[in-house]
Write a protein that holds these residues in place. Structure first.
Motif, PDB file in Angstrom:
ATOM      1  N   PRO A  83      -7.059  -3.640   6.025  1.00 31.64           N
ATOM      2  CA  PRO A  83      -5.952  -2.952   7.274  1.00 31.64           C
ATOM      3  C   PRO A  83      -6.061  -3.441   8.540  1.00 31.64           C
ATOM      4  O   PRO A  83      -7.390  -3.435   9.078  1.00 31.64           O
ATOM      5  CB  PRO A  83      -6.253  -1.470   6.710  1.00 31.64           C
ATOM      6  N   PRO A 121      -4.354  -1.027  11.393  1.00 34.92           N
ATOM      7  CA  PRO A 121      -3.652  -0.041  11.767  1.00 34.92           C
ATOM      8  C   PRO A 121      -3.200  -0.242  13.635  1.00 34.92           C
ATOM      9  O   PRO A 121      -2.297   0.353  14.003  1.00 34.92           O
ATOM     10  CB  PRO A 121      -4.217   1.138  11.651  1.00 34.92           C
ATOM     11  N   PRO A 134       0.862  -1.288   0.102  1.00 36.36           N
ATOM     12  CA  PRO A 134       0.118   0.110  -0.106  1.00 36.36           C
ATOM     13  C   PRO A 134       0.928   1.296   0.025  1.00 36.36           C
ATOM     14  O   PRO A 134       2.171   1.260   0.476  1.00 36.36           O
ATOM     15  CB  PRO A 134      -1.003  -0.082   1.235  1.00 36.36           C
ATOM     16  N   LYS A 135       0.100   2.203  -0.260  1.00 34.09           N
ATOM     17  CA  LYS A 135       0.595   3.728  -0.299  1.00 34.09           C
ATOM     18  C   LYS A 135       0.788   4.172   1.335  1.00 34.09           C
ATOM     19  O   LYS A 135      -0.263   4.216   1.872  1.00 34.09           O
ATOM     20  CB  LYS A 135       0.125   4.651  -1.258  1.00 34.09           C
ATOM     21  N   ALA A 136       2.060   4.235   1.603  1.00 42.91           N
ATOM     22  CA  ALA A 136       2.230   4.494   3.294  1.00 42.91           C
ATOM     23  C   ALA A 136       3.505   5.012   3.560  1.00 42.91           C
ATOM     24  O   ALA A 136       4.532   4.841   2.818  1.00 42.91           O
ATOM     25  CB  ALA A 136       1.833   3.172   3.854  1.00 42.91           C
ATOM     26  N   LEU A 146       4.554  -1.819   6.898  1.00 48.65           N
ATOM     27  CA  LEU A 146       3.456  -1.030   6.309  1.00 48.65           C
ATOM     28  C   LEU A 146       2.490  -1.879   5.581  1.00 48.65           C
ATOM     29  O   LEU A 146       1.063  -1.581   5.370  1.00 48.65           O
ATOM     30  CB  LEU A 146       4.102   0.055   5.247  1.00 48.65           C
ATOM     31  N   SER A 147       2.762  -2.952   4.964  1.00 47.60           N
ATOM     32  CA  SER A 147       1.966  -4.011   4.245  1.00 47.60           C
ATOM     33  C   SER A 147       1.134  -4.481   5.166  1.00 47.60           C
ATOM     34  O   SER A 147      -0.079  -4.509   4.908  1.00 47.60           O
ATOM     35  CB  SER A 147       2.696  -4.945   3.395  1.00 47.60           C
ATOM     36  N   TYR A 198      -1.404  -1.636   6.295  1.00 43.52           N
ATOM     37  CA  TYR A 198      -2.308  -0.851   5.633  1.00 43.52           C
ATOM     38  C   TYR A 198      -2.825  -1.479   4.063  1.00 43.52           C
ATOM     39  O   TYR A 198      -3.629  -0.770   3.601  1.00 43.52           O
ATOM     40  CB  TYR A 198      -1.785   0.394   5.374  1.00 43.52           C
ATOM     41  N   SER A 247       1.613   5.976   8.572  1.00 42.69           N
ATOM     42  CA  SER A 247       0.201   6.526   8.168  1.00 42.69           C
ATOM     43  C   SER A 247       0.084   5.987   6.914  1.00 42.69           C
ATOM     44  O   SER A 247       0.825   5.781   6.225  1.00 42.69           O
ATOM     45  CB  SER A 247       0.352   8.072   8.150  1.00 42.69           C
ATOM     46  N   GLY A 248      -1.180   5.501   6.586  1.00 45.49           N
ATOM     47  CA  GLY A 248      -1.645   5.005   5.435  1.00 45.49           C
ATOM     48  C   GLY A 248      -2.408   6.005   4.470  1.00 45.49           C
ATOM     49  O   GLY A 248      -2.913   7.068   4.943  1.00 45.49           O
ATOM     50  N   GLN A 249      -3.092   5.461   3.472  1.00 47.46           N
ATOM     51  CA  GLN A 249      -3.589   6.135   2.573  1.00 47.46           C
ATOM     52  C   GLN A 249      -5.176   6.557   3.058  1.00 47.46           C
ATOM     53  O   GLN A 249      -5.889   7.250   2.481  1.00 47.46           O
ATOM     54  CB  GLN A 249      -3.858   5.652   1.182  1.00 47.46           C
TER      55      GLN A 249
END
Length: 658
Positions: free
Chosen positions: A467, A469, A355-357, A439-440, A443, A398-400
């Motif tokens: 996700p 978190p 993910p974008k994070a 991060l994967s 998120y 922090s995630g998207q």
């Protein structure tokens, strides 16, 4: 098997050695990964293995598997493909073993891709430090730390020379590989101080990889590598340095490079992996007792394949140092440091599980070792070392979707050592370690895999990542005790460890609900031992022999079921003899393992015995060659995860330096 009794039997085996009478061996201090300070290995309270360029294993290697596959208690998973190589050690998988390249963390986490994006031809030394080391290195250092250090100009310069060029060619039969590299290096004294530099380019081409017994892992790969390093010493106590290490492998290989075969579920695809590691630093060493190194670092790993691109960028600032103080009757060594780092994941297309994070990390550590007392022969009670240390880590992820994950962790370490004389040390210690969720794991929210129908009346939906978190870090508590002894012809290191690990991060897949989520589920106990014995007879100093022993067991503390990346009882034996003024070195190495249960399965895998032989020959002052025949009998063997081991292969390297 009763593992405590096994370790007790090992100690009884070593007792006759402790009673031997011989002259003391001289051991020189070396900067050790497990202490972060120059340390005489006879006083380092841990099990550490060091591999340098003089070792035939590193001198002929083209993959990390070639370098590490004969280390006791350490396994490299995968099928020989560079992109599928991951480590397990001390009961922890790849996410619990920290990998560093020139001091920069290497831990991209995406699918079944590994984290070894380096060319062994550019490596000067590998240090493998076993044990819980988060008090010095932070996240991931639960089972240990593997540090790779790239070569520099001083490593290659011949005595009395200020410049040189080195041409290397080589290959390996198992992968039909041919490789070559050209390196230029030198140093010069100027009015403003000494400068040195190195420039190296390399290329290799390889095909399908032959595994044990003749099976082949399909692949067609080309690797281009580059190393640029330089330094300036404006005074005797200061050095400014920079480096850039570039890795670019283009390969046609299965979607999951850790699997042997290719089929409809694991088709071949083109994959381009690019890694860059850049450093700019300053080292201040006003005396042998003090050193502080500060550096700016930037690393980028980019994985590009059809319809998917994944990029991890990491920028950091770190400063590490040590200082030794002599108080007369008491000496003290301080090790200290601080780190700031930001990591960013950027997916493109249909990148799965990436993910974008972002994650920001701040850390500081301090470790002190106090030494006091005098040896028994001087009328004292022995020399004592008391070590205390701790590291504080905080990470903000922090995630998207705006969900933040903020945690901090304190990793303490305590150790006590007693030396009745300068030949023997007994030590014991306690350490805590942790691994922050990736991060994967925090998120990921895209599709994991497509639904399927097992029959006309039974179909499942598409499966999607959920996700989490709120994941807690994995944590561990380890006690380790051991002995270090060296005298005359013999050197011995042995330790026993017991680890209690909590909040293991597992992946929970609900087929009918169509969800996959990372969750904290397990409480584990991991225990085992490591031992090393080296013999170099004074009567024949050109002969060196060694033996290593290791075993790791694990269980779920709630259910009692086997757990963790266990390894069977393994023994490593070897010997090397130098001939003709050390111009020729002949050696043999073997690795033996008992039969063992496959991880996560009821199958029992057979034991094995592997044999390697090698030859290193200094043909002329300018030309040398190294040959290694691995797995001479082409023995079929398996790693604990069930993956097939490497097969027979001839590795060769020829170097010409002028």
């Amino acid at each position: 098997m009763n593992h405590t009794l096994t370790f007790g039997g090992l100690c009884l085996t070593l007792l006759p050695l402790l009673a031997a009478q011989a002259n003391d061996a001289e051991l020189n201090p070396v900067t050790v990964t497990g202490t972060r300070a120059p340390t005489d290995l006879s006083q380092a309270p841990l099990i550490i293995d060091i591999i340098d360029r003089d070792d035939a294993v590193l001198a002929t290697a083209s993959r990390v598997e070639d370098v590490l596959s004969r280390q006791p208690g350490l396994h490299v998973a995968g099928q020989g493909r560079r992109n599928g190589q991951t480590l397990s050690m001390r009961g922890f998988g790849s996410k619990g073993v920290l990998v560093r390249l020139d001091g920069v963390r290497q831990d991209i986490s995406t699918g079944h891709i590994g984290n070894f994006f380096l060319d062994p031809g550019l490596i000067q030394e590998v240090q493998i430090a076993r044990g819980a080391l988060s008090s010095l290195y932070g996240s991931n250092a639960m089972g240990g730390v593997v540090s790779f250090t790239s070569v520099n100009a001083n490593d290659l310069l011949a005595p009395g020379e200020d410049s040189g060029v080195r041409l290397s060619v080589g290959g390996a039969t198992a992968s039909d590989e041919m490789r070559g590299s050209l390196t230029a290096f030198g140093r010069r004294d100027t009015a403003n101080g000494q400068v040195d530099g190195l420039f190296s380019i390399g290329r290799s081409e390889s095909g399908d990889i032959r595994r044990a017994g003749g099976d082949e892992a399909e692949e067609d790969a080309t690797l281009n590598s580059l190393l640029l390093k330089g330094g300036w010493e404006p005074s005797d106590d200061q050095r400014v340095f920079m480096s850039w290490q570039h890795y670019d492998e283009r390969a046609t290989q299965p979607a999951n490079p850790q699997q042997l075969s290719t089929d409809a579920s694991n088709p071949l695809r083109d994959r381009d992996v690019v890694s860059n590691n850049v450093q700019l630093g300053h080292r201040w060493q006003p005396s042998a007792a003090t050193e502080v190194t500060s550096q700016l670092t930037f690393s980028q790993q980019d994985i590009d394949e059809p319809l998917a691109n994944r990029t991890l960028e990491r920028a950091g600032l770190q400063s590490d140092g040590y200082h030794t103080i002599d108080h007369g009757w008491l000496s003290q060594t301080l090790v200290f440091g601080a780190e700031l780092e930001q990591a960013r994941q950027r997916p493109d297309g249909e990148a799965n599980g990436f993910p974008k994070a972002d994650i920001d990390t701040q850390a500081a550590y301090l470790d002190t070792t106090l030494t006091a007392g005098s040896y028994l022969k001087n009328g004292g009670a022995g020399q004592f070392d008391v070590g205390l240390g701790a590291r504080y880590d905080r990470y903000d992820a922090s995630g998207q979707n705006g969900a933040d994950s903020v945690h901090d962790q304190v990793s303490p370490r305590f150790r006590l050592a007693w030396r009745p004389d300068d030949a023997l040390m007994l030590f014991s210690g306690y350490a805590e370690a942790f691994r922050a969720p990736s991060l994967s794991e925090l998120y990921a929210n895209e599709r994991h895999f497509a639904g399927f129908c097992a029959g006309p009346a039974f179909c499942t939906p598409d499966n999607y990542w959920i996700p989490n978190p709120n994941l807690s870090p994995e944590s561990s508590h380890t006690w380790e005790s051991g002995v270090v002894w060296h005298q005359g012809d013999w050197q011995v290191r042995a330790s026993y460890f017991d680890t209690r690990a909590d909040d293991f991060i597992d992946t929970h897949v609900d087929i009918m609900a169509g969800t996959t989520q990372a969750v904290n589920v397990q409480r584990a106990q991991l225990w085992g031992y490591d031992a090393r014995v080296t013999w170099q007879p004074n009567a024949f100093p050109l002969l060196t022999s060694f033996a290593g022993l290791s075993e790791v067991s694990g269980k779920d503390r709630d259910s009692g079921e086997p757990l963790g990346s266990q390894t069977p009882l393994e023994a490593t034996l070897g010997s090397e003899v130098a001939l003709y003024n050390s111009d020729i070195r002949l050696g043999w190495q073997a690795r033996f393992a008992q039969s063992f249960d496959k991880q996560g399965d009821d199958d029992r895998l057979p034991g094995y015995g592997l044999h390697d032989v090698h030859l290193a020959w200094q043909l002329t002052p300018a030309v040398d060659t190294s040959l290694r025949l691995a797995n001479v009998g082409d023995k079929v063997w398996y790693r604990p995860d069930g993956s097939l081991g490497d097969g027979r292969s001839l590795f060769a390297t020829l170097n010409w330096q002028w």
